[in-house]
Design a protein around this motif. Structure first.
Motif, PDB file in Angstrom:
ATOM      1  N   LEU A  76       0.852  -1.182   0.000  1.00  0.00           N
ATOM      2  CA  LEU A  76       0.000   0.000   0.000  1.00  0.00           C
ATOM      3  C   LEU A  76       0.887   1.231   0.000  1.00  0.00           C
ATOM      4  O   LEU A  76       1.862   1.295   0.743  1.00  0.00           O
ATOM      5  CB  LEU A  76      -0.903   0.020   1.241  1.00  0.00           C
ATOM      6  N   SER A  77       0.546   2.198  -0.815  1.00  0.00           N
ATOM      7  CA  SER A  77       1.356   3.402  -0.898  1.00  0.00           C
ATOM      8  C   SER A  77       1.368   4.138   0.434  1.00  0.00           C
ATOM      9  O   SER A  77       0.327   4.316   1.077  1.00  0.00           O
ATOM     10  CB  SER A  77       0.811   4.332  -1.990  1.00  0.00           C
ATOM     11  N   SER A  78       2.556   4.577   0.856  1.00  0.00           N
ATOM     12  CA  SER A  78       2.641   5.373   2.087  1.00  0.00           C
ATOM     13  C   SER A  78       1.922   6.701   1.914  1.00  0.00           C
ATOM     14  O   SER A  78       1.586   7.361   2.897  1.00  0.00           O
ATOM     15  CB  SER A  78       4.108   5.618   2.459  1.00  0.00           C
ATOM     16  N   ARG A  79       1.671   7.101   0.670  1.00  0.00           N
ATOM     17  CA  ARG A  79       0.938   8.334   0.401  1.00  0.00           C
ATOM     18  C   ARG A  79      -0.575   8.130   0.481  1.00  0.00           C
ATOM     19  O   ARG A  79      -1.334   9.093   0.464  1.00  0.00           O
ATOM     20  CB  ARG A  79       1.298   8.862  -0.984  1.00  0.00           C
ATOM     21  N   ALA A  80      -1.008   6.866   0.510  1.00  0.00           N
ATOM     22  CA  ALA A  80      -2.441   6.573   0.486  1.00  0.00           C
ATOM     23  C   ALA A  80      -3.116   7.059   1.764  1.00  0.00           C
ATOM     24  O   ALA A  80      -2.525   7.050   2.844  1.00  0.00           O
ATOM     25  CB  ALA A  80      -2.673   5.072   0.317  1.00  0.00           C
ATOM     26  N   LYS A  81      -4.361   7.470   1.620  1.00  0.00           N
ATOM     27  CA  LYS A  81      -5.178   7.830   2.761  1.00  0.00           C
ATOM     28  C   LYS A  81      -6.129   6.668   3.068  1.00  0.00           C
ATOM     29  O   LYS A  81      -6.172   5.667   2.352  1.00  0.00           O
ATOM     30  CB  LYS A  81      -5.948   9.116   2.453  1.00  0.00           C
ATOM     31  N   GLY A  82      -6.901   6.809   4.138  1.00  0.00           N
ATOM     32  CA  GLY A  82      -7.715   5.696   4.606  1.00  0.00           C
ATOM     33  C   GLY A  82      -8.646   5.122   3.566  1.00  0.00           C
ATOM     34  O   GLY A  82      -8.776   3.901   3.422  1.00  0.00           O
ATOM     35  N   LEU A  83      -9.319   5.990   2.795  1.00  0.00           N
ATOM     36  CA  LEU A  83     -10.252   5.516   1.779  1.00  0.00           C
ATOM     37  C   LEU A  83      -9.543   4.628   0.757  1.00  0.00           C
ATOM     38  O   LEU A  83     -10.062   3.584   0.362  1.00  0.00           O
ATOM     39  CB  LEU A  83     -10.884   6.713   1.050  1.00  0.00           C
ATOM     40  N   GLU A  84      -8.360   5.048   0.335  1.00  0.00           N
ATOM     41  CA  GLU A  84      -7.630   4.321  -0.703  1.00  0.00           C
ATOM     42  C   GLU A  84      -7.099   2.994  -0.179  1.00  0.00           C
ATOM     43  O   GLU A  84      -7.204   1.955  -0.840  1.00  0.00           O
ATOM     44  CB  GLU A  84      -6.483   5.184  -1.221  1.00  0.00           C
ATOM     45  N   ALA A  85      -6.508   3.033   1.011  1.00  0.00           N
ATOM     46  CA  ALA A  85      -5.936   1.819   1.580  1.00  0.00           C
ATOM     47  C   ALA A  85      -7.023   0.788   1.876  1.00  0.00           C
ATOM     48  O   ALA A  85      -6.859  -0.407   1.600  1.00  0.00           O
ATOM     49  CB  ALA A  85      -5.154   2.152   2.845  1.00  0.00           C
ATOM     50  N   ALA A  86      -8.138   1.241   2.428  1.00  0.00           N
ATOM     51  CA  ALA A  86      -9.228   0.322   2.763  1.00  0.00           C
ATOM     52  C   ALA A  86      -9.768  -0.360   1.514  1.00  0.00           C
ATOM     53  O   ALA A  86     -10.119  -1.549   1.544  1.00  0.00           O
ATOM     54  CB  ALA A  86     -10.344   1.076   3.476  1.00  0.00           C
ATOM     55  N   GLU A 474      -6.689  15.863   1.988  1.00  0.00           N
ATOM     56  CA  GLU A 474      -6.916  15.065   3.192  1.00  0.00           C
ATOM     57  C   GLU A 474      -7.280  13.620   2.882  1.00  0.00           C
ATOM     58  O   GLU A 474      -7.087  12.736   3.711  1.00  0.00           O
ATOM     59  CB  GLU A 474      -8.042  15.692   4.033  1.00  0.00           C
ATOM     60  N   ASN A 475      -7.786  13.374   1.675  1.00  0.00           N
ATOM     61  CA  ASN A 475      -8.366  12.069   1.380  1.00  0.00           C
ATOM     62  C   ASN A 475      -7.759  11.337   0.198  1.00  0.00           C
ATOM     63  O   ASN A 475      -8.225  10.244  -0.145  1.00  0.00           O
ATOM     64  CB  ASN A 475      -9.880  12.231   1.143  1.00  0.00           C
ATOM     65  N   MET A 476      -6.723  11.893  -0.407  1.00  0.00           N
ATOM     66  CA  MET A 476      -6.080  11.253  -1.557  1.00  0.00           C
ATOM     67  C   MET A 476      -4.570  11.254  -1.384  1.00  0.00           C
ATOM     68  O   MET A 476      -4.011  12.138  -0.727  1.00  0.00           O
ATOM     69  CB  MET A 476      -6.398  12.005  -2.856  1.00  0.00           C
ATOM     70  N   SER A 477      -3.934  10.294  -2.034  1.00  0.00           N
ATOM     71  CA  SER A 477      -2.478  10.335  -2.147  1.00  0.00           C
ATOM     72  C   SER A 477      -2.085  11.650  -2.810  1.00  0.00           C
ATOM     73  O   SER A 477      -2.772  12.140  -3.709  1.00  0.00           O
ATOM     74  CB  SER A 477      -1.978   9.168  -3.005  1.00  0.00           C
ATOM     75  N   ASN A 478      -0.950  12.218  -2.387  1.00  0.00           N
ATOM     76  CA  ASN A 478      -0.617  13.553  -2.863  1.00  0.00           C
ATOM     77  C   ASN A 478      -0.473  13.640  -4.374  1.00  0.00           C
ATOM     78  O   ASN A 478      -0.806  14.649  -4.991  1.00  0.00           O
ATOM     79  CB  ASN A 478       0.646  14.077  -2.168  1.00  0.00           C
ATOM     80  N   TYR A 479       0.023  12.561  -5.025  1.00  0.00           N
ATOM     81  CA  TYR A 479       0.200  12.639  -6.468  1.00  0.00           C
ATOM     82  C   TYR A 479      -1.133  12.556  -7.226  1.00  0.00           C
ATOM     83  O   TYR A 479      -1.208  12.894  -8.409  1.00  0.00           O
ATOM     84  CB  TYR A 479       1.157  11.545  -6.957  1.00  0.00           C
ATOM     85  N   LYS A 480      -2.200  12.108  -6.552  1.00  0.00           N
ATOM     86  CA  LYS A 480      -3.518  12.055  -7.193  1.00  0.00           C
ATOM     87  C   LYS A 480      -4.281  13.371  -7.056  1.00  0.00           C
ATOM     88  O   LYS A 480      -5.245  13.600  -7.793  1.00  0.00           O
ATOM     89  CB  LYS A 480      -4.349  10.931  -6.584  1.00  0.00           C
TER      90      LYS A 480
END
Length: 520
Positions: A76-86, A474-480
């Motif tokens: 899982l990307s360290s940049r990922a936020k909760g929504l993405e990782a889940a 707050e809710n997305m990986s920074n590159y997204k």
């Protein structure tokens, strides 16, 4: 492979972190303790274990621990936020989540409610403990319940065609896909990659690409253990620290986009840095200005500048070779690696002549096993004859050198990361105030490309672009996260009623050419 390396070269240093150095024997010992801990938690052969954190020695240890337990790594990307990782945890049915240092751990609580399917989460510090969580030290303590012989037998039972990793890749439907790769694919692919790169035991190689990315995990972590090179996991890379890293770290192999090497040369011109240790420079599927190659060879003393092409679904496809002239390295990604075939076809699937553009098709051992639990989407990209339809547009010259010239898909690339407009649109719509969202990639002088979002508010909603952008951060990986959000009354549609992305790209071009609109 790890056990063989540890038996033959136990003292070879393979990981050098800020405060940690691991030999082959150390890595095997620590990985075995992790494997025993996972077995005590009930992890069985083929189970999925998610890893979430920045590049550090702990990530390396836990990855090999998962493999030693016969399980499958889900990075899982360290940049990922909760929504993405889940979403990725639910998709793959991961039973255990191992977290490390990094932004992702701050939203760990989002991942342990009913519905994610997680049984356990391993956290790096007692301060993060809670229901369903245990620390990394407690995981190793649980491992005392499992006999060392049982762990040894589990590791030796792993077969070449067992799944090794499920890599997240940007999708065109709004949800990421899980690319399945087996042990034989990654070992063969990155042994050959390392052979062409000339990666060797005395090399010092900083792994800048995240371990959650195919290049960082396979051409970084795995390749270093394969070739007994010393990896330096880079938790957070900053261009300002590049020269200090190369100079004080005595770096010999460096991988990154052309901008990285331009920065190195600019800094070299301004200061008295010692970069004489650098001998190999690796760029990935990018146009490399010929003067850059010449300066790296003549001014820095680099022995090899390598261009290459690969993709998550196809591992390593093509690479330039020793002795290739500057113009081949600058303009192409070289010839296919052993065991891989490439064709260039038109829209009707017919081969085109050398020098003509078409879609790149790939076949061979490197083609993925498929998308996890999505046979229909797998069949859309891998045909009945085993050809992977990459969605990339390329040209083959008479000598078999492959140049990447465009992408058929809507994906754009931000700082080396593929971004799916559909995924960003789907995430934006979850904010709640939007009726529609359309994202396009536009040229950017810093990141190569950047996202621009055009959004239509829901009836009665008042959408503030700045506030929506803050929500995205707050809710997305920074590159997204789109670099800019534009609120509009309606989105253009084509004759089929679909959003006209060509019209939006044209609008973005006009906006960027008119200063008064850029500031609005």
């Amino acid at each position: 492979m790890l056990r063989d390396q540890a038996a033959r070269h136990p003292d070879a240093i393979v990981v050098a972190g800020e405060a940690t150095r691991l030999s082959m024997a150390d890595l095997l010992g620590e990985a075995t303790r992790v494997a025993r801990g996972l077995m005590a938690l009930g992890v069985g052969p083929g189970d999925r274990v998610a890893l979430w954190g920045v590049n550090d020695p702990s990530w390396v240890v836990h990855a090999f621990g998962v493999w030693c337990a016969g399980a499958v790594v889900v990075p899982l990307s360290s940049r990922a936020k909760g929504l993405e990782a889940a979403a990725m945890i639910r998709k793959t049915g991961a039973r255990v989540l191992i977290t490390g240092e990094g932004a992702g751990r701050t939203v760990l609580a989002d991942l342990l409610p009913p519905g994610t399917g997680l049984l356990h989460a391993v956290v790096p510090a007692p301060s993060l403990s809670g229901p369903g969580r245990l620390t990394a030290a407690e995981l190793r303590e649980r491992g005392e319940e499992v006999a060392p012989d049982a762990a040894w037998e589990r590791a030796l039972a792993v077969r070449p065609d067992d799944l090794c990793e499920i890599m997240s890749t940007s999708g065109t439907t709004g949800t990421p896909k899980g690319v399945m790769l087996d042990h034989a694919q990654v070992l063969r692919g990155y042994w050959d990659w390392a052979e062409i790169v000339t990666l060797r035991e005395d090399d010092r190689y900083p792994v800048i690409a995240p371990f959650s990315h195919g290049f960082g995990l396979n051409a970084g972590l795995l390749a270093c253990v394969l070739r007994r090179a010393t990896m330096l996991p880079i938790p957070v890379f900053t261009p300002d620290g590049l020269m200090e890293l190369v100079s004080s770290g005595r770096i010999s192999v460096l991988a990154g986009p052309p901008t990285l090497f331009h920065r190195l040369l600019d800094e070299l011109d301004r200061g008295a840095w010692d970069v004489s240790s650098l001998r190999v420079a690796i760029c990935g599927a990018a146009a490399v200005p010929p003067p850059l190659i010449t300066r790296l060879v003549e001014q820095v003393g680099v022995e090899r500048v390598i261009n290459a092409y690969g993709l998550m679904e196809g591992t390593v496809v093509s690479m330039t070779r020793a002795g290739d002239p500057v113009e081949v390295v600058a303009a192409t990604t070289g010839r296919t690696v052993p065991g891989i075939e490439v064709r260039i076809v038109d829209d009707a699937g017919k081969d085109v002549a050398a020098g003509e553009r078409g879609e790149i098709l790939q076949r061979g051992y490197g083609v993925m096993r498929g998308y996890w639990d999505e046979p229909e989407r797998t069949a859309e990209v891998v045909d009945g004859d085993g050809w992977l339809h990459t969605g990339d547009v390329g040209v083959l010259d008479e000598a078999g050198n492959l140049a990447i010239v465009d992408r058929k898909k809507e994906l754009y690339i931000v700082n080396g990361f593929n971004v799916s407009p559909a995924e960003v649109e789907s995430l934006l719509l979850r904010e709640g105030s939007l009726a529609q969202a359309a994202v396009v990639g536009v040229p950017d002088p810093v990141s190569g490309e950047a996202g621009r979002a055009y959004v239509v508010p829901r009836p009665g909603a008042d959408v503030d672009a700045a506030a929506l952008l803050a929500w995205a951060r707050e809710n997305m990986s920074n590159y997204k996260v789109p670099k800019r959000i534009v609120v509009v009354d309606a989105l253009p549609a084509n004759a089929n009623g679909k959003i006209d992305k060509l019209a939006l790209r044209a609008r973005a071009t006009r906006e960027d050419s008119e200063p008064e609109k850029r500031l609005s």
